[in-house]
Design a protein around this motif. Structure first.
Motif, PDB file in Angstrom:
ATOM      1  N   ASP A 187      25.738 -30.160  34.540  1.00  0.00           N
ATOM      2  CA  ASP A 187      27.021 -30.854  34.367  1.00  0.00           C
ATOM      3  C   ASP A 187      26.990 -31.922  33.292  1.00  0.00           C
ATOM      4  O   ASP A 187      27.351 -33.085  33.504  1.00  0.00           O
ATOM      5  CB  ASP A 187      27.459 -31.465  35.703  1.00  0.00           C
ATOM      6  CG  ASP A 187      27.650 -30.378  36.751  1.00  0.00           C
ATOM      7  OD1 ASP A 187      28.015 -29.261  36.361  1.00  0.00           O
ATOM      8  OD2 ASP A 187      27.413 -30.629  37.938  1.00  0.00           O
ATOM      9  N   LEU A 188      26.573 -31.508  32.115  1.00  0.00           N
ATOM     10  CA  LEU A 188      26.533 -32.446  30.995  1.00  0.00           C
ATOM     11  C   LEU A 188      27.654 -32.220  29.985  1.00  0.00           C
ATOM     12  O   LEU A 188      27.806 -32.991  29.056  1.00  0.00           O
ATOM     13  CB  LEU A 188      25.201 -32.277  30.237  1.00  0.00           C
ATOM     14  CG  LEU A 188      23.935 -32.460  31.040  1.00  0.00           C
ATOM     15  CD1 LEU A 188      22.755 -31.853  30.294  1.00  0.00           C
ATOM     16  CD2 LEU A 188      23.697 -33.939  31.287  1.00  0.00           C
ATOM     17  N   ALA A 189      28.424 -31.159  30.163  1.00  0.00           N
ATOM     18  CA  ALA A 189      29.320 -30.709  29.097  1.00  0.00           C
ATOM     19  C   ALA A 189      30.262 -31.797  28.582  1.00  0.00           C
ATOM     20  O   ALA A 189      30.702 -32.665  29.341  1.00  0.00           O
ATOM     21  CB  ALA A 189      30.152 -29.529  29.579  1.00  0.00           C
ATOM     22  N   VAL A 190      30.542 -31.712  27.305  1.00  0.00           N
ATOM     23  CA  VAL A 190      31.530 -32.580  26.676  1.00  0.00           C
ATOM     24  C   VAL A 190      32.557 -31.705  25.975  1.00  0.00           C
ATOM     25  O   VAL A 190      32.216 -30.974  25.048  1.00  0.00           O
ATOM     26  CB  VAL A 190      30.866 -33.484  25.637  1.00  0.00           C
ATOM     27  CG1 VAL A 190      31.930 -34.369  24.991  1.00  0.00           C
ATOM     28  CG2 VAL A 190      29.795 -34.317  26.268  1.00  0.00           C
ATOM     29  N   LEU A 191      33.762 -31.748  26.429  1.00  0.00           N
ATOM     30  CA  LEU A 191      34.824 -30.958  25.812  1.00  0.00           C
ATOM     31  C   LEU A 191      36.067 -31.835  25.672  1.00  0.00           C
ATOM     32  O   LEU A 191      36.330 -32.635  26.577  1.00  0.00           O
ATOM     33  CB  LEU A 191      35.172 -29.754  26.695  1.00  0.00           C
ATOM     34  CG  LEU A 191      34.085 -28.682  26.822  1.00  0.00           C
ATOM     35  CD1 LEU A 191      34.304 -27.855  28.051  1.00  0.00           C
ATOM     36  CD2 LEU A 191      34.081 -27.805  25.593  1.00  0.00           C
ATOM     37  N   LYS A 247      28.004 -26.878  24.084  1.00  0.00           N
ATOM     38  CA  LYS A 247      27.780 -28.223  23.551  1.00  0.00           C
ATOM     39  C   LYS A 247      27.355 -29.202  24.640  1.00  0.00           C
ATOM     40  O   LYS A 247      28.031 -29.370  25.651  1.00  0.00           O
ATOM     41  CB  LYS A 247      29.052 -28.722  22.880  1.00  0.00           C
ATOM     42  CG  LYS A 247      28.828 -29.935  22.008  1.00  0.00           C
ATOM     43  CD  LYS A 247      30.116 -30.293  21.309  1.00  0.00           C
ATOM     44  CE  LYS A 247      30.060 -31.700  20.754  1.00  0.00           C
ATOM     45  NZ  LYS A 247      31.407 -32.128  20.343  1.00  0.00           N
ATOM     46  N   ASN A 248      26.254 -29.856  24.383  1.00  0.00           N
ATOM     47  CA  ASN A 248      25.673 -30.797  25.337  1.00  0.00           C
ATOM     48  C   ASN A 248      25.438 -30.187  26.721  1.00  0.00           C
ATOM     49  O   ASN A 248      25.524 -30.881  27.736  1.00  0.00           O
ATOM     50  CB  ASN A 248      26.536 -32.059  25.476  1.00  0.00           C
ATOM     51  CG  ASN A 248      25.715 -33.243  25.947  1.00  0.00           C
ATOM     52  OD1 ASN A 248      24.596 -33.445  25.479  1.00  0.00           O
ATOM     53  ND2 ASN A 248      26.230 -34.016  26.879  1.00  0.00           N
ATOM     54  N   THR A 249      25.119 -28.914  26.761  1.00  0.00           N
ATOM     55  CA  THR A 249      24.661 -28.294  28.005  1.00  0.00           C
ATOM     56  C   THR A 249      23.351 -27.575  27.692  1.00  0.00           C
ATOM     57  O   THR A 249      23.013 -27.352  26.539  1.00  0.00           O
ATOM     58  CB  THR A 249      25.645 -27.249  28.569  1.00  0.00           C
ATOM     59  OG1 THR A 249      25.441 -25.997  27.887  1.00  0.00           O
ATOM     60  CG2 THR A 249      27.088 -27.673  28.408  1.00  0.00           C
ATOM     61  N   LEU A 280      20.168 -28.983  20.183  1.00  0.00           N
ATOM     62  CA  LEU A 280      19.418 -30.147  20.660  1.00  0.00           C
ATOM     63  C   LEU A 280      19.176 -30.122  22.163  1.00  0.00           C
ATOM     64  O   LEU A 280      18.419 -30.927  22.682  1.00  0.00           O
ATOM     65  CB  LEU A 280      20.140 -31.446  20.270  1.00  0.00           C
ATOM     66  CG  LEU A 280      20.148 -31.763  18.780  1.00  0.00           C
ATOM     67  CD1 LEU A 280      20.983 -33.004  18.501  1.00  0.00           C
ATOM     68  CD2 LEU A 280      18.730 -31.975  18.242  1.00  0.00           C
ATOM     69  N   ARG A 282      26.268 -30.220  15.896  1.00  0.00           N
ATOM     70  CA  ARG A 282      25.497 -29.552  16.934  1.00  0.00           C
ATOM     71  C   ARG A 282      25.891 -28.096  17.096  1.00  0.00           C
ATOM     72  O   ARG A 282      27.058 -27.763  16.979  1.00  0.00           O
ATOM     73  CB  ARG A 282      25.790 -30.192  18.296  1.00  0.00           C
ATOM     74  CG  ARG A 282      25.052 -31.440  18.588  1.00  0.00           C
ATOM     75  CD  ARG A 282      25.674 -32.090  19.798  1.00  0.00           C
ATOM     76  NE  ARG A 282      24.895 -33.238  20.178  1.00  0.00           N
ATOM     77  CZ  ARG A 282      24.015 -33.271  21.170  1.00  0.00           C
ATOM     78  NH1 ARG A 282      23.844 -32.231  21.955  1.00  0.00           N
ATOM     79  NH2 ARG A 282      23.316 -34.350  21.401  1.00  0.00           N
ATOM     80  N   LYS A 292      30.822 -24.277  20.812  1.00  0.00           N
ATOM     81  CA  LYS A 292      31.336 -25.432  21.549  1.00  0.00           C
ATOM     82  C   LYS A 292      31.150 -25.276  23.057  1.00  0.00           C
ATOM     83  O   LYS A 292      31.043 -26.262  23.781  1.00  0.00           O
ATOM     84  CB  LYS A 292      32.819 -25.630  21.225  1.00  0.00           C
ATOM     85  CG  LYS A 292      33.365 -26.951  21.691  1.00  0.00           C
ATOM     86  CD  LYS A 292      34.781 -27.189  21.218  1.00  0.00           C
ATOM     87  CE  LYS A 292      34.790 -28.116  20.009  1.00  0.00           C
ATOM     88  NZ  LYS A 292      36.153 -28.570  19.661  1.00  0.00           N
ATOM     89  N   TRP A 293      31.115 -24.019  23.522  1.00  0.00           N
ATOM     90  CA  TRP A 293      30.985 -23.813  24.962  1.00  0.00           C
ATOM     91  C   TRP A 293      29.651 -24.326  25.489  1.00  0.00           C
ATOM     92  O   TRP A 293      29.543 -24.689  26.664  1.00  0.00           O
ATOM     93  CB  TRP A 293      31.138 -22.325  25.294  1.00  0.00           C
ATOM     94  CG  TRP A 293      32.488 -21.791  24.985  1.00  0.00           C
ATOM     95  CD1 TRP A 293      33.577 -22.510  24.589  1.00  0.00           C
ATOM     96  CD2 TRP A 293      32.904 -20.423  25.036  1.00  0.00           C
ATOM     97  NE1 TRP A 293      34.650 -21.668  24.396  1.00  0.00           N
ATOM     98  CE2 TRP A 293      34.262 -20.388  24.659  1.00  0.00           C
ATOM     99  CE3 TRP A 293      32.271 -19.228  25.364  1.00  0.00           C
ATOM    100  CZ2 TRP A 293      34.989 -19.198  24.594  1.00  0.00           C
ATOM    101  CZ3 TRP A 293      32.998 -18.043  25.311  1.00  0.00           C
ATOM    102  CH2 TRP A 293      34.343 -18.037  24.931  1.00  0.00           C
TER     103      TRP A 293
END
Lengths: 343, 343, 343, 343
Positions: D338-342, D285-287, D312, D239, D282-283
């Motif tokens: 608030d979806l982030a994944v880290l 990612k999933n946001t 995506l 991603r 990455k910052w």
């Protein structure tokens, strides 16, 4: 048999020298320096590199200078000055893998590296080791400055069009991408797997040290002064560099002609291949090859140049060995043919 | 000069044969078969492997059998029977890289591979090519069954303790982990990067074809019948196999003694090294080495054996070339020394 | 609104707590401790986690204890004793994410962690936070010991068959595989991308601290004493744990029956799903789910259990929040549903 | 409750819609189309996405149009024309995730997509869904063309400087890098892990379909015609998109002023943040965030713009949901915070 010493034998450049030199039939490594692993056998540090060399301290290696014909210096910048001086005393040739002898102008060096150059005489003597344009001087060199990894990929990609005088030399963009081994073997949070994996980032945007180096190389072949913008970026992979260069064509020239020009420029180069397909970093993995292709964007009259190398081979250790071969009068590709690892 | 033909030259095993054989001074590849790329030059398919061989169709290769001394078969299972027959007619040796001639019992073959074995006579003649235990037979072999990748890593790890009769032969667990190149070069959704990256999974749990192969090898050296549980797993990396084997010790024996026993078992093996440290797959990357270590869990009296190889070298192409060298009476390590790529 | 403090807010467990708690509608983070980043805003340290919390020093956080209802301790082992004592004084509940309160026996703690336990009274009081077997005690807990990542995956996988008394409890093998975030956020050469990428290795073979923890959990449900062999291994990916457990069945029982038994055992568990397919780590990525499947190897009468979790969610922060929810009497899955990220 | 249908629910865009919509409190997915998995429950196809929706065939979904308020079309190009027509008949809004309604000029569409546009009337009506510049029109849209992933990152990065009229609009370079999920979920040899891992490559050099799309967006805000050169490249990660854009400044303006200009441009944008640091993929990612930073290269007077998104999320499903929220008059960030994944 060429007798070799390596300063900085346990970083990634040193490791690449050690593994590649195992395949070199006319050279042997006599000593290797390592601050962290002095006293250990090389294969204990790096299983896989099947070497039984016992690593030495810096001072031990200085003492052993007289036992070798050439030393490779894979050290942080600013440290090589002293070794060069000692080596010259003992008539030992030097191949400097770092940036200390690459820039002709000591003030430029100080500006980009943040260190005063204290080896001015030898700096003047040093030869820039890009064999594709400098082979005659390399043959005679005592002190060889091995090019930077980005600088190698970028210079090889841009030299033909610059030499032909067909582009604007002030608007060049070089967008570089490198694997992580280019960042060396230091433990820092930024380098750990969990941070780099699944991540892509730029760094040292428009302020990377290879910028003046690329300009200096191109200027040797350009009528007009070259100034370029360079942005390096980190790819989540271990090895490989790809640079995408963008230049404004100043003439109306077809893509085929540009291909001809590139192929002609490198017709005698053993380790550069100009190809129709767009190259990928994997093609050059663990080889000393640079693959280059071009595309003309007729909508904007820009030429796009894509060039790939393995940052640790043609971008470092392989090119160093190629230079050594030339300096010692043996075939340029000794120890460097047929190394590829695929997939 | 050993003249070689390769069936299946553009899968990953074929590719590994092609790249490794570039370094082999006493062998040359005369023909290479590829269904998808017949008519193309090899380096057009795989830049990096600098071969100018023109690929041929299956039938063209059958016609060229008389031009070679040996053929490598890197084909899907069930296809080699015909080639073996033709090769035998022309007195051409065969090194079968797939599973068609590995299991002695044709019914076991049918059970695990789902195909009837139709080459029974040659199956009887075929020699299992694990040089560490079978070198004398390999020297005389006309048909060589090159071991599977998991089977190689597992057998090498378990043979010493099994031979010594120091463990229960019915409770062995082999937990295997492989890089993705073991799954071959086929395009399927399960193999794409987005699915495999950042993922770890088991597959063919307790039903992988290498299970009876490992048992067969171990049984040749065991007093008691061997039955084991094998689970293969996929690691998000391209190359490398690591197996972790667990055996119940039946005697009270110290860890040092077990190390001695392992070192002694492999004292003449060029490509197996028993080491104190726990090996990592990267150490064997692009080498023909197997690294093995053991730990005794005194809390449970289990022995844990860890063994690593490069699945495409000692696990396939490298071992095939090692076997070829033995079959043709040249030094076992010809073309196989000093290949490592690090990092 | 549950008011939360986090000690160790900028390691990976702390980061996971921070990102997951952003989704929790009934909790808010009041303070976060960080040695390296005290004084910074959280989102300056981790873009992506959109928190404007200003990080505090250890001592500042001790002072703020009275402002919160619960503290999460994501600290190196041996440091939590003092915080627990302070928290108890202020009637603040504690969720200890590390290993300091997991082992009932302080001597076992000292043996495996190398540190003397100095909080014996609270150790006695602490509740082990595996909700699938301990929910009633968790409801009343003041000090909760959140399970280790490997211990969670292993215990969940083994509990049903152990509880049923259908296997030998002395020959269990647990072969564990973890992504790199489990190793934390420390910069060391072993953790850098160039070393871990394209590599697979075992570590702490048969001597990992989660071994006695898994045994302790299983022993609570076993008639016979449990002793097992555990080998952890590092996968080149950031997140995910998969464990493959091997047990010797002592009864003649069909695979379907074992599935029934597993499904029944977890029929009330919100975050455990027993499935027919072999699970992959990606399925649990960024979810609090454990997926478990089994296979019976009828050739050897072994049961193979495969269990996957996200090491940072069900293996750490997610389970911690699940425990907090239970401790505070709100629905167990608050803030933990529908987090998945695919692919 | 917004009732939703999804055509193409099992590609990566469809999967991202499904997982993100699980968090959306005011929307529910009523039907999902899949050619390959019709009849299956969604969670059987993608464990991790905990949806019990039964997938339907294309024709079944056409029949169900009347049950929904909006359909998302995540289909290969050229297929959406028919669905749009049917949807309009039933007064169902359309969010087209592909390229069929993005380019205003049907001849440009035909030139870049190789397909004749047969839905001219609706093409005229369609609204380009970049909320940062088009929110008012999006509110009223019946047919929404959701922007391409590269187009989103590039347009957001370039719009402020283009709008300000401070750069040459004919010499812009956009060097794009994308993770592999952008290439979709198709099984082809080029996409398999062994080929993409440890590799970096460019593709569709100066001929990618997002080129005219980016130009069209920028032209809406530019006094002078925009023509740019765009090169997309593939990063070995799943991603993320990062674009590096290079523009020639035509005025003498300080970097701080450019930052001011960028921050002002996006002062009302919920999902764009202009930051001093150079952003990393990455910052985001999933946001649904885009992070943008700039650097002025004073040596060459070029402005370098770096912009990152999750391909995506803001590059596809997230932006689609953002657009849906606006179209249905609910808060723009519903289901997207608030979806982030880290890490």
């Amino acid at each position: 048999m060429i007798r070799i010493g390596i300063f900085g034998a346990t970083g990634y450049v040193g490791l690449s020298l050690m593994t590649l030199l195992k395949n070199h039939k006319e050279a042997e490594v006599v000593f290797g320096h390592s601050n962290n692993y002095a006293g250990k056998m090389y294969k204990e540090v790096f299983r896989g590199c099947n070497s039984e060399l016992i690593l030495s301290t810096f001072d031990q290696c200085l003492d052993k200078l007289k036992e070798v014909d050439v030393v490779f210096l894979a050290l942080p910048h600013g440290i090589s000055f002293k070794v060069v001086e000692e080596a010259m005393k003992h008539n030992v040739k030097v191949i400097e893998m770092g940036g200390d002898y690459r820039l002709d102008d000591p003030l430029e060096y100080e500006k980009w590296y943040g260190v005063k150059h204290t080896s001015l005489e030898y700096l003047k003597e040093a030869v820039y080791g890009l064999p594709e344009i400098n082979k005659d001087k390399i043959k005679e060199a005592r002190i060889l400055a091995n090019p930077g990894c980005y600088a190698t990929a970028s210079s090889l990609g841009l030299l033909p069009i610059i030499s032909a005088g067909l582009c604007d030399t002030k608007t060049i963009v070089v967008d570089g991408k490198s694997g992580t081994s280019g960042a060396g073997r230091g433990g820092s949070v930024d380098n750990i797997f969990s941070e780099i994996n699944e991540n892509f980032k730029a760094y040292k945007v428009a302020c990377h040290r290879h910028t003046p180096e690329i300009e200096q190389v191109l200027n040797t072949k350009s009528k007009n002064e070259v100034k370029l913008t360079f942005v390096p970026q980190l790819v989540p992979m271990t090895r490989g560099i790809l640079i995408t260069a963008y230049v404004d064509l100043t003439a109306d020239i077809k893509e085929e002609k540009i291909f001809d020009l590139y192929k002609d420029f490198y017709k005698d180069a053993k380790f550069v291949e100009v190809i129709e397909e767009i190259p990928q970093t994997k093609w050059s993995k663990n080889t000393n090859m640079a693959y280059i292709s071009v595309r003309k964007d007729s909508r904007t009259n820009k030429l796009i140049i894509i060039s790939v190398i393995d940052n640790l081979v043609k971008g470092a250790a392989g090119q160093g060995i190629q230079n050594m071969n030339i300096m010692f009068g043996i075939p340029e590709d000794t120890g460097l043919d047929d190394l590829a690892v695929l997939p």
